[in-house]
Design a protein around this motif. Structure first.
Motif, PDB file in Angstrom:
ATOM      1  N   LYS A  12     -22.063  -7.998  18.345  1.00 55.25           N
ATOM      2  CA  LYS A  12     -22.277  -6.589  18.064  1.00 55.25           C
ATOM      3  C   LYS A  12     -21.849  -5.692  19.237  1.00 55.25           C
ATOM      4  O   LYS A  12     -21.309  -4.605  19.016  1.00 55.25           O
ATOM      5  N   SER A  13     -22.099  -6.176  20.453  1.00 50.14           N
ATOM      6  CA  SER A  13     -21.842  -5.339  21.631  1.00 50.14           C
ATOM      7  C   SER A  13     -20.421  -4.763  21.689  1.00 50.14           C
ATOM      8  O   SER A  13     -20.259  -3.566  21.860  1.00 50.14           O
ATOM      9  N   VAL A  54     -19.864  -2.113  18.975  1.00 52.09           N
ATOM     10  CA  VAL A  54     -20.594  -0.891  19.288  1.00 52.09           C
ATOM     11  C   VAL A  54     -19.880  -0.109  20.387  1.00 52.09           C
ATOM     12  O   VAL A  54     -19.751   1.115  20.319  1.00 52.09           O
ATOM     13  N   ALA A  55     -19.350  -0.850  21.387  1.00 52.46           N
ATOM     14  CA  ALA A  55     -18.630  -0.185  22.470  1.00 52.46           C
ATOM     15  C   ALA A  55     -17.374   0.495  21.930  1.00 52.46           C
ATOM     16  O   ALA A  55     -17.097   1.657  22.242  1.00 52.46           O
ATOM     17  N   GLN A  69     -16.778   1.541  18.927  1.00 54.00           N
ATOM     18  CA  GLN A  69     -17.149   2.710  18.118  1.00 54.00           C
ATOM     19  C   GLN A  69     -17.520   3.892  19.017  1.00 54.00           C
ATOM     20  O   GLN A  69     -17.207   5.032  18.693  1.00 54.00           O
ATOM     21  N   SER A  70     -18.174   3.596  20.132  1.00 55.87           N
ATOM     22  CA  SER A  70     -18.544   4.677  21.039  1.00 55.87           C
ATOM     23  C   SER A  70     -17.298   5.335  21.632  1.00 55.87           C
ATOM     24  O   SER A  70     -17.246   6.547  21.826  1.00 55.87           O
ATOM     25  N   ILE A  71     -16.292   4.498  21.921  1.00 52.62           N
ATOM     26  CA  ILE A  71     -15.037   5.053  22.456  1.00 52.62           C
ATOM     27  C   ILE A  71     -14.345   5.925  21.404  1.00 52.62           C
ATOM     28  O   ILE A  71     -13.902   7.048  21.681  1.00 52.62           O
ATOM     29  N   GLU A  83     -15.675   7.455  19.024  1.00 53.08           N
ATOM     30  CA  GLU A  83     -16.477   8.676  18.891  1.00 53.08           C
ATOM     31  C   GLU A  83     -16.018   9.739  19.900  1.00 53.08           C
ATOM     32  O   GLU A  83     -15.811  10.897  19.533  1.00 53.08           O
ATOM     33  N   ILE A  84     -15.803   9.306  21.181  1.00 50.96           N
ATOM     34  CA  ILE A  84     -15.405  10.333  22.154  1.00 50.96           C
ATOM     35  C   ILE A  84     -13.969  10.809  21.919  1.00 50.96           C
ATOM     36  O   ILE A  84     -13.652  11.962  22.171  1.00 50.96           O
ATOM     37  N   LYS A 134     -14.235  13.252  18.861  1.00 44.61           N
ATOM     38  CA  LYS A 134     -14.894  14.521  19.197  1.00 44.61           C
ATOM     39  C   LYS A 134     -14.076  15.331  20.189  1.00 44.61           C
ATOM     40  O   LYS A 134     -14.509  16.392  20.647  1.00 44.61           O
ATOM     41  N   TYR A 172     -13.143  14.651  23.337  1.00 47.16           N
ATOM     42  CA  TYR A 172     -13.471  14.615  24.776  1.00 47.16           C
ATOM     43  C   TYR A 172     -12.263  14.229  25.622  1.00 47.16           C
ATOM     44  O   TYR A 172     -12.211  14.484  26.812  1.00 47.16           O
ATOM     45  N   LEU A 173     -11.251  13.593  25.003  1.00 45.25           N
ATOM     46  CA  LEU A 173     -10.074  13.171  25.761  1.00 45.25           C
ATOM     47  C   LEU A 173      -8.879  14.050  25.437  1.00 45.25           C
ATOM     48  O   LEU A 173      -7.750  13.697  25.708  1.00 45.25           O
TER      49      LEU A 173
END
Lengths: 462, 121
Positions: A240-241, A244-245, A247-249, A251-252, A255, A257-258
């Motif tokens: 999962k880790s 999840v990582a 997906q978090s990337i 997400e940014i 949104k 952020y980059l």
């Protein structure tokens, strides 16, 4: 207190259960023995004309009544015996029973002619029962005492030291002074008693031990299953880790952020999120099943199932609207919709079932949810007019990783774990689940599926 | 400007958190293991700690949270978790899990910022 519990008895609960069962069995058997004794004496004196003396009749009457009285006492007393290895326990009760029985039998034998009576055969019977209930060394000690007493009585009668109660009607002459008869009879009795005890107690011990081994094995199996589930949880967490990582990337990136992201990339990112969410859902389901198997208990609280269903519909409203599905929820005539359940588990069940209905219903389809109550039972029906399930595959829907063969294409995401989990949970909540296809709101083109979940409204406490 | 310490063994989670938090006007310090995390917090005395539940060992995050609460009770702790919802663990601000709030992974920027804001007020 003599410690009667053998060294190899580890699982005391099972051990005491066997001993207690054997004790109560023995007590029941003794009521039968009292009846049998009464019958034997009636038949002996009335049918086959054995002439009992006045002393014999008195003695036999008193002995039979005594057996009945101490049996009634034992019957009530056994309920208060505690299963403590160190204190007075069911094994001591067994010992008392055997000793009392042997005293009664010795008296019976003595008053019916000692070496002349056929009743001494019953010694063997008592030795078998004693071997089944008592530890080997104890029953061997009892056998030694018994044979010593019996041999002494016979010897004393031979030397006329104590009165002999001849049984008139079986032997015409007294045999108490016939040396050869006495020697052969008593030799055979002693031999039979000891061989019986040795053989039977060996077999009984082996049976007890086997029982203990079986219980130990069952426990080990249970532990192994739990260890396996823990391992699964750990592995799944590791898988999962990285997801999840990632997906978090994403997400940014999404949104902004980059830096700004154009619509085409945005769309692809959405697709990436959707696909990785499938993996996450699968992983989450495996975690949930593992947790269910790890925990033996469910915690119950009052859950308003109607409110819960509204919440779940709310969570899924986007997809329902997108597919233009007509959703009907009927629970209006119910005064209360609170049930005893584990909130998280119940949410999983309903979310999964409703999720399936939405997933497998086509554009402009219909879904109907109904709540009904009857006594202490709540019925939750979820019906749709979706693609349905082929008739010969309905039994398989609860199998892990099963997916129906009539799926239009692989675009319908799913792992085939949902209903397996749902069934596991519903059963854990003491309920049941039925899946049928076609459903009552389906038609030939869209047969649909109906799921009925039956749950107790209040859980009875054990 | 509020200082936030993020402790997680996953470099991508650290980077994503830093980006989101910095873009929203926070100062961020990071650590990728419990030992450095503890030292960083001791040295810089941040206004908020964001901590992952599981690092190398299953309970690393919990133990660290307990340590922080014992020694620096005033600093609020926000915990990252990826299993709580899934397996229905009931987390709350109690003695066993001495943290102030949870954020479920994968991190949603809105949720993270909203929880950080409310803990800093």
């Amino acid at each position: 207190m003599i410690k009667l519990v053998p060294e190899w008895a580890h699982d005391y609960e099972a051990y005491w259960n066997s001993i207690r069962n054997r004790n109560i069995w023995l007590i029941h058997l003794r009521y039968g023995a009292v009846l049998m004794l009464a019958l034997i004496f009636i038949i002996a004196s009335k049918v086959i004309n054995i002439n009992f003396s006045a002393t014999q009749i008195d003695a036999l009457f008193i002995i039979t009544i005594s057996i009945l009285i101490y049996n009634i006492f034992l019957h009530f007393f056994r309920k208060y015996v505690k299963c403590e290895p160190g204190g007075f326990n069911p094994l001591h009760l067994s010992l008392i029973q055997i000793v009392l029985d042997l005293i009664a039998l010795l008296l019976l034998v003595y008053y019916t002619g000692s070496i002349e009576t056929p009743l001494y055969m019953l010694f063997i019977f008592h030795m078998i029962i004693g071997s089944l209930i008592l530890p080997g060394r104890v029953i061997i000690a009892i056998a030694i005492i018994l044979t010593v007493i019996f041999n002494t009585i016979v010897s004393f009668e031979y030397f006329n030291s104590i009165p002999h109660h001849h049984l008139y009607g079986i032997h015409d002459t007294e045999l108490k002074e016939n040396f050869n008869f006495i020697i052969t009879s008593i030799g055979l009795i002693n031999f039979t008693i000891f061989t019986t005890v040795l053989i039977t107690s060996r077999i009984a011990k082996r049976l007890y031990k086997r029982e203990q081994e079986l219980i130990a094995t069952l426990k080990k199996l249970d532990e192994a299953e739990k260890a396996k589930q823990k391992y699964t949880m750990a592995v799944v967490h590791e898988i999962k880790s990285p997801i999840v990582a990632s997906q978090s990337i994403i997400e940014i990136i999404k949104k902004g952020y980059l830096g700004s992201v154009n619509d085409k990339i945005q769309e692809k990112l959405d697709r990436v999120i959707k696909r990785s969410e499938e993996a996450l859902n699968l992983i989450n389901n495996i975690l949930r099943i593992s947790k269910l198997k790890l925990l033996d208990e469910v915690t119950y609280e009052k859950v308003d199932i109607k409110v819960l269903i509204y919440e779940i519909i709310e969570q899924k409203i986007e997809t329902i609207k997108n597919k233009n599905i007509k959703l009907k929820f009927e629970a209006e005539n119910l005064d209360s919709t609170e049930i005893d359940a584990d909130f998280v588990l119940l949410e999983l069940v309903i979310s999964n079932v409703l999720g399936n209905a939405i997933k497998y219903t086509k554009l402009n389809g219909r879904i109907s949810i109904r709540l009904e109550k009857q006594d202490n039972i709540l019925f939750l029906d979820v019906l749709d007019n979706g693609i349905g399930i082929p008739e010969n595959e309905i039994k398989m829907v609860f199998k892990q990783f099963y997916r129906a063969s009539n799926l239009p294409d692989k675009s319908v995401e799913g792992s085939g774990l949902g209903l397996a989990l749902v069934k596991e949970i519903v059963e854990r909540l003491n309920g049941s689940i039925n899946v049928n296809s076609p459903s009552s709101i389906g038609d030939e083109k869209n047969p649909g599926t109906s799921v009925r979940i039956i749950l107790p409204i209040t859980q009875t406490k054990n | 400007m509020a200082l936030i310490a993020v402790i997680d063994d996953d470099p991508d989670i650290l980077e994503a958190s830093t980006l989101i938090l910095e873009a929203n006007g926070y100062q961020v310090i990071t650590a990728n293991n419990p030992t450095t995390g503890y030292d960083v917090v001791k040295e810089k005395n941040p206004d908020l700690i964001i901590l992952d539940v599981m690092m190398d060992e299953a309970d690393d995050g919990f133990f660290l949270a307990q340590k922080f609460k014992k020694e620096m009770a005033k600093i609020p702790i926000l915990m990252y978790t990826s299993i709580s919802k899934t397996i229905g663990m009931q987390f709350g601000a109690n003695e066993l899990v001495p943290v102030d709030d949870f954020v479920e992974k994968p991190i949603s920027s809105e949720e993270l910022i909203q929880k950080v804001k409310s803990l800093l007020n």
